[in-house]
Design a protein around this motif. Structure first.
Motif, PDB file in Angstrom:
ATOM      1  N   LEU A  59       9.845   1.177 -12.033  1.00  0.00           N
ATOM      2  CA  LEU A  59       9.074   2.141 -11.261  1.00  0.00           C
ATOM      3  C   LEU A  59       7.607   1.724 -11.262  1.00  0.00           C
ATOM      4  CD1 LEU A  59       9.585   4.947  -9.843  1.00  0.00           C
ATOM      5  CD2 LEU A  59       8.579   5.941 -11.880  1.00  0.00           C
ATOM      6  N   LYS A  60       7.039   1.582 -10.067  1.00  0.00           N
ATOM      7  CA  LYS A  60       5.627   1.204  -9.917  1.00  0.00           C
ATOM      8  C   LYS A  60       4.751   2.414  -9.616  1.00  0.00           C
ATOM      9  CE  LYS A  60       6.149  -3.519  -8.309  1.00  0.00           C
ATOM     10  NZ  LYS A  60       4.995  -4.407  -8.178  1.00  0.00           N
ATOM     11  N   GLY A  61       5.338   3.448  -9.025  1.00  0.00           N
ATOM     12  CA  GLY A  61       4.588   4.639  -8.665  1.00  0.00           C
ATOM     13  C   GLY A  61       5.515   5.690  -8.110  1.00  0.00           C
ATOM     14  N   HIS A  73       1.778  19.335   1.893  1.00  0.00           N
ATOM     15  CA  HIS A  73       0.812  19.257   0.801  1.00  0.00           C
ATOM     16  C   HIS A  73       1.225  18.111  -0.113  1.00  0.00           C
ATOM     17  CE1 HIS A  73      -1.820  21.769  -2.151  1.00  0.00           C
ATOM     18  NE2 HIS A  73      -2.073  20.487  -2.239  1.00  0.00           N
ATOM     19  N   LEU A  74       0.368  17.110  -0.198  1.00  0.00           N
ATOM     20  CA  LEU A  74       0.589  16.009  -1.124  1.00  0.00           C
ATOM     21  C   LEU A  74       0.198  16.524  -2.501  1.00  0.00           C
ATOM     22  CD1 LEU A  74      -0.687  12.354  -0.644  1.00  0.00           C
ATOM     23  CD2 LEU A  74      -0.332  13.447  -2.842  1.00  0.00           C
ATOM     24  N   LEU A  75       1.194  16.699  -3.354  1.00  0.00           N
ATOM     25  CA  LEU A  75       0.966  17.303  -4.663  1.00  0.00           C
ATOM     26  C   LEU A  75       0.581  16.287  -5.726  1.00  0.00           C
ATOM     27  CD1 LEU A  75       4.066  19.655  -4.581  1.00  0.00           C
ATOM     28  CD2 LEU A  75       1.683  20.269  -4.121  1.00  0.00           C
ATOM     29  N   ASN A  76       1.141  15.087  -5.629  1.00  0.00           N
ATOM     30  CA  ASN A  76       0.880  14.064  -6.642  1.00  0.00           C
ATOM     31  C   ASN A  76       1.238  12.709  -6.047  1.00  0.00           C
ATOM     32  OD1 ASN A  76       0.739  12.465  -9.007  1.00  0.00           O
ATOM     33  ND2 ASN A  76       1.584  14.098 -10.285  1.00  0.00           N
ATOM     34  N   LEU A  77       0.362  11.750  -6.206  1.00  0.00           N
ATOM     35  CA  LEU A  77       0.631  10.367  -5.841  1.00  0.00           C
ATOM     36  C   LEU A  77      -0.008   9.525  -6.942  1.00  0.00           C
ATOM     37  CD1 LEU A  77       0.290   8.666  -2.392  1.00  0.00           C
ATOM     38  CD2 LEU A  77      -0.333   7.497  -4.484  1.00  0.00           C
ATOM     39  N   CYS A  78       0.805   8.725  -7.611  1.00  0.00           N
ATOM     40  CA  CYS A  78       0.299   7.973  -8.751  1.00  0.00           C
ATOM     41  C   CYS A  78       0.970   6.608  -8.803  1.00  0.00           C
ATOM     42  CB  CYS A  78       0.573   8.748 -10.041  1.00  0.00           C
ATOM     43  SG  CYS A  78      -0.180   8.011 -11.498  1.00  0.00           S
ATOM     44  N   VAL A  79       0.170   5.595  -9.098  1.00  0.00           N
ATOM     45  CA  VAL A  79       0.654   4.231  -9.258  1.00  0.00           C
ATOM     46  C   VAL A  79       0.338   3.790 -10.678  1.00  0.00           C
ATOM     47  CG1 VAL A  79       0.383   1.841  -8.472  1.00  0.00           C
ATOM     48  CG2 VAL A  79       0.387   3.712  -6.810  1.00  0.00           C
ATOM     49  N   SER A  80       1.268   3.102 -11.290  1.00  0.00           N
ATOM     50  CA  SER A  80       1.052   2.570 -12.631  1.00  0.00           C
ATOM     51  C   SER A  80      -0.262   1.795 -12.670  1.00  0.00           C
ATOM     52  CB  SER A  80       2.200   1.643 -13.017  1.00  0.00           C
ATOM     53  OG  SER A  80       1.861   0.910 -14.174  1.00  0.00           O
ATOM     54  N   PRO A  81      -1.066   1.991 -13.711  1.00  0.00           N
ATOM     55  CA  PRO A  81      -2.310   1.211 -13.814  1.00  0.00           C
ATOM     56  C   PRO A  81      -2.072  -0.301 -13.739  1.00  0.00           C
ATOM     57  CG  PRO A  81      -2.345   3.019 -15.380  1.00  0.00           C
ATOM     58  CD  PRO A  81      -0.958   2.985 -14.775  1.00  0.00           C
ATOM     59  N   LEU A  82      -0.897  -0.766 -14.128  1.00  0.00           N
ATOM     60  CA  LEU A  82      -0.581  -2.193 -14.085  1.00  0.00           C
ATOM     61  C   LEU A  82      -0.237  -2.688 -12.679  1.00  0.00           C
ATOM     62  CD1 LEU A  82       1.656  -2.364 -17.273  1.00  0.00           C
ATOM     63  CD2 LEU A  82      -0.775  -2.954 -17.066  1.00  0.00           C
ATOM     64  N   ARG A  84      -1.716  -1.387  -9.657  1.00  0.00           N
ATOM     65  CA  ARG A  84      -2.686  -0.948  -8.652  1.00  0.00           C
ATOM     66  C   ARG A  84      -3.226  -2.111  -7.837  1.00  0.00           C
ATOM     67  NH1 ARG A  84      -5.443   3.668 -12.346  1.00  0.00           N
ATOM     68  NH2 ARG A  84      -3.693   5.111 -12.168  1.00  0.00           N
ATOM     69  N   ARG A  85      -3.719  -1.751  -6.640  1.00  0.00           N
ATOM     70  CA  ARG A  85      -4.329  -2.709  -5.705  1.00  0.00           C
ATOM     71  C   ARG A  85      -3.326  -3.745  -5.212  1.00  0.00           C
ATOM     72  NH1 ARG A  85      -9.059  -1.391  -4.753  1.00  0.00           N
ATOM     73  NH2 ARG A  85      -9.650  -3.332  -3.788  1.00  0.00           N
ATOM     74  N   SER A 115     -14.280  12.180  -8.750  1.00  0.00           N
ATOM     75  CA  SER A 115     -14.474  11.060  -9.671  1.00  0.00           C
ATOM     76  C   SER A 115     -13.413   9.977  -9.517  1.00  0.00           C
ATOM     77  CB  SER A 115     -14.489  11.560 -11.121  1.00  0.00           C
ATOM     78  OG  SER A 115     -13.243  12.158 -11.457  1.00  0.00           O
ATOM     79  N   ASN A 116     -12.319  10.276  -8.816  1.00  0.00           N
ATOM     80  CA  ASN A 116     -11.258   9.284  -8.586  1.00  0.00           C
ATOM     81  C   ASN A 116     -11.602   8.516  -7.305  1.00  0.00           C
ATOM     82  OD1 ASN A 116      -8.936   7.803  -8.215  1.00  0.00           O
ATOM     83  ND2 ASN A 116      -7.556   9.499  -8.703  1.00  0.00           N
ATOM     84  N   ARG A 117     -12.569   7.639  -7.431  1.00  0.00           N
ATOM     85  CA  ARG A 117     -13.120   6.945  -6.258  1.00  0.00           C
ATOM     86  C   ARG A 117     -12.074   6.105  -5.527  1.00  0.00           C
ATOM     87  NH1 ARG A 117     -18.098   6.021  -9.803  1.00  0.00           N
ATOM     88  NH2 ARG A 117     -19.428   7.724  -9.155  1.00  0.00           N
ATOM     89  N   GLY A 118     -11.158   5.488  -6.279  1.00  0.00           N
ATOM     90  CA  GLY A 118     -10.124   4.679  -5.636  1.00  0.00           C
ATOM     91  C   GLY A 118      -9.232   5.520  -4.746  1.00  0.00           C
TER      92      GLY A 118
END
Length: 154
Positions: A59-61, A73-82, A84-85, A115-118
């Motif tokens: 799982l990457k995200g 409503h987008l409740l959560n979107l998250c990508v593994s820190p490893l 990203r990009r 603060s989550n600029r990305g």
């Protein structure tokens, strides 16, 4: 999106069996992560969860979407820190936009920490505009942080 970025991962429905990997990513990514109960409740009530899975099956995200009465409503979107990009968040966002359209939503809304600029940059690059602020919405290490409310017409 280019074929090269599309090959980064496959997007499939999120399953209860994914929750251990989801929680590991959630805890690595956020100081104030969602609990397992929140994810279970979202899936139980029929919100649409999506998993971004790499060629190795890892799982990457993930992302969670609710749709009701013309609004998504987008409740959560998250990508593994490893991971990203690499285009994973963009693929997940495209999936959510497509799902919201299929469910006849007119608008896709979300909250994001300033603060989550990305994340803010990702959403702006994908057609989202700031429509408001929720004061003291998020827990933070020293009190509370506002949330930007972003929206995109579908």
């Amino acid at each position: 999106m280019s074929a090269e970025l599309r090959s980064v991962c496959d997007i499939r429905p999120l399953a209860i069996a994914d929750l251990p990997a989801v929680l590991a990513i959630e805890r690595a990514a956020y100081d104030f992560p969602w609990s397992e109960g929140i994810f279970r409740d979202c899936l139980r009530v029929g919100y649409r969860g999506f998993a971004a899975v790499g060629p190795d099956g890892a799982l990457k995200g993930y992302a969670m979407l609710s749709v009701a009465v013309g609004d998504a409503h987008l409740l959560n979107l998250c990508v593994s820190p490893l991971c990203r990009r690499q285009g994973v968040a963009t693929q997940l966002l495209e999936q959510l936009i497509g799902q919201a359209r299929r469910q006849a939503a007119d608008t896709l809304l979300l909250e994001v920490r300033p603060s989550n600029r990305g994340a803010v940059a990702l959403y702006h690059a994908n057609g989202f505009n700031e429509v408001g602020v929720r004061r003291r919405y998020y827990p933070a290490s020293h009190g509370r942080e506002d949330a930007l409310i972003l929206a995109r017409a579908l």
